[in-house]
Design a protein around this motif. Sequence first.
Motif, PDB file in Angstrom:
ATOM      1  N   TYR A 126       4.371  12.653  -7.462  1.00 18.83           N
ATOM      2  CA  TYR A 126       3.479  11.798  -7.115  1.00 18.83           C
ATOM      3  C   TYR A 126       3.945  10.612  -8.328  1.00 18.83           C
ATOM      4  CZ  TYR A 126       0.411  13.757 -10.429  1.00 18.83           C
ATOM      5  OH  TYR A 126      -0.625  14.277 -11.454  1.00 18.83           O
ATOM      6  N   ILE A 181      -2.980   2.060  -4.381  1.00 18.82           N
ATOM      7  CA  ILE A 181      -2.550   3.025  -3.931  1.00 18.82           C
ATOM      8  C   ILE A 181      -2.929   4.267  -2.763  1.00 18.82           C
ATOM      9  CG2 ILE A 181      -2.622   4.085  -6.238  1.00 18.82           C
ATOM     10  CD1 ILE A 181       0.029   5.340  -5.695  1.00 18.82           C
ATOM     11  N   HIS A 233       0.813  -1.152   0.080  1.00 20.33           N
ATOM     12  CA  HIS A 233      -0.341   0.048   0.353  1.00 20.33           C
ATOM     13  C   HIS A 233       1.072   1.217   0.164  1.00 20.33           C
ATOM     14  CE1 HIS A 233      -4.325   2.259   1.045  1.00 20.33           C
ATOM     15  NE2 HIS A 233      -3.198   2.843   0.438  1.00 20.33           N
ATOM     16  N   ILE A 234       0.784   2.401  -1.407  1.00 14.72           N
ATOM     17  CA  ILE A 234       1.575   3.267  -0.998  1.00 14.72           C
ATOM     18  C   ILE A 234       0.879   3.848  -0.466  1.00 14.72           C
ATOM     19  CG2 ILE A 234       2.397   4.602  -2.627  1.00 14.72           C
ATOM     20  CD1 ILE A 234       3.322   2.204  -4.579  1.00 14.72           C
ATOM     21  N   GLN A 279       0.668   8.423  -1.108  1.00 14.88           N
ATOM     22  CA  GLN A 279       1.774   9.937  -1.373  1.00 14.88           C
ATOM     23  C   GLN A 279       0.848  10.845  -1.923  1.00 14.88           C
ATOM     24  OE1 GLN A 279       4.684   9.137  -3.434  1.00 14.88           O
ATOM     25  NE2 GLN A 279       4.443  11.223  -3.345  1.00 14.88           N
ATOM     26  N   MET A 288       4.278   1.509  -9.517  1.00 17.21           N
ATOM     27  CA  MET A 288       3.164   0.824  -9.680  1.00 17.21           C
ATOM     28  C   MET A 288       3.660  -0.300 -10.526  1.00 17.21           C
ATOM     29  SD  MET A 288      -0.601   2.468  -8.262  1.00 17.21           S
ATOM     30  CE  MET A 288      -0.886   0.896  -8.629  1.00 17.21           C
ATOM     31  N   ALA A 332       5.034   7.794  -7.627  1.00 17.82           N
ATOM     32  CA  ALA A 332       5.099   6.267  -7.082  1.00 17.82           C
ATOM     33  C   ALA A 332       3.980   5.218  -8.210  1.00 17.82           C
ATOM     34  CB  ALA A 332       3.812   6.898  -6.292  1.00 17.82           C
TER      35      ALA A 332
END
Length: 263
Positions: free
Chosen positions: A209, A226, A197-198, A200, A216, A212
Amino acid sequence: MSLPPPQFLAVNGVDIALRRREGREPGIVWLGGYYSDMRGSKAEWLDQWTAEKGLAFLRHDYSGHGESSGEFRDGTISLWLEQSLAVFRQFSSGPQIVVGSSMGGWIALRLIEELQKAGKGGRIAGLVLIAPAPDFTSELVEPQLTNDQRRQIAERGCMEEPSDYSSVPYIYTKALLEDGKANQVLKGVIQTDCPVHILQGMEDLDVPYTHALRLMDHLPVDDVTITLVRDGDHRLSRPQDLELLTRTVSSMVDRAKTVHSIQ
């Protein structure tokens, strides 16, 4: 109430400061960012939350950070990874959820990779990444260097840059930048074999971002979520950000209990 003094683990002649809270599994392991220490707001918040929930919690300072010994200028991703692995192996047991912030997200991904090589990848029950900065040396720092900064690195072995978070400037060394290339993870498929789980912030000026989102793309095999915080900055340390963090970790704990049949 004053905080008890840390424990120390000697890793190749450097005393790594750590704090460990005994508790139930899955435990929570904190990996901080560049120039951050284990007494930052997010780590302290998690310490309080894990205490309330009766969960084990482990955090440490990399060499040259916080209460650990060593010189910051001597630090590299490989060195800080080695220290993180040593602390993880000696002071945790059973399934763990790793929470990595900024550079700590890069360290977390490399830590999982090294555990997998040793046949211990199953120890990681979940991964929470806060504004993750994998490969930040080559992807975020080097492309922004001015000709003067490149000259400083070539002639002096390092360059300094003002920090938005401290009166002490950031230092980027030639050794750090070169070693970063040996630890790149955004070069192929990353497979953690655990839920990821991100978190951001979309107003993050340090780690965009889009970085990120690129991460993914390199995690096609894992179950990845996310959460983009529209007005969130790099630190994600506001009250609402900290609440989001604990909701995310709590959900990961519940999933781990189901998968690992932890009581």
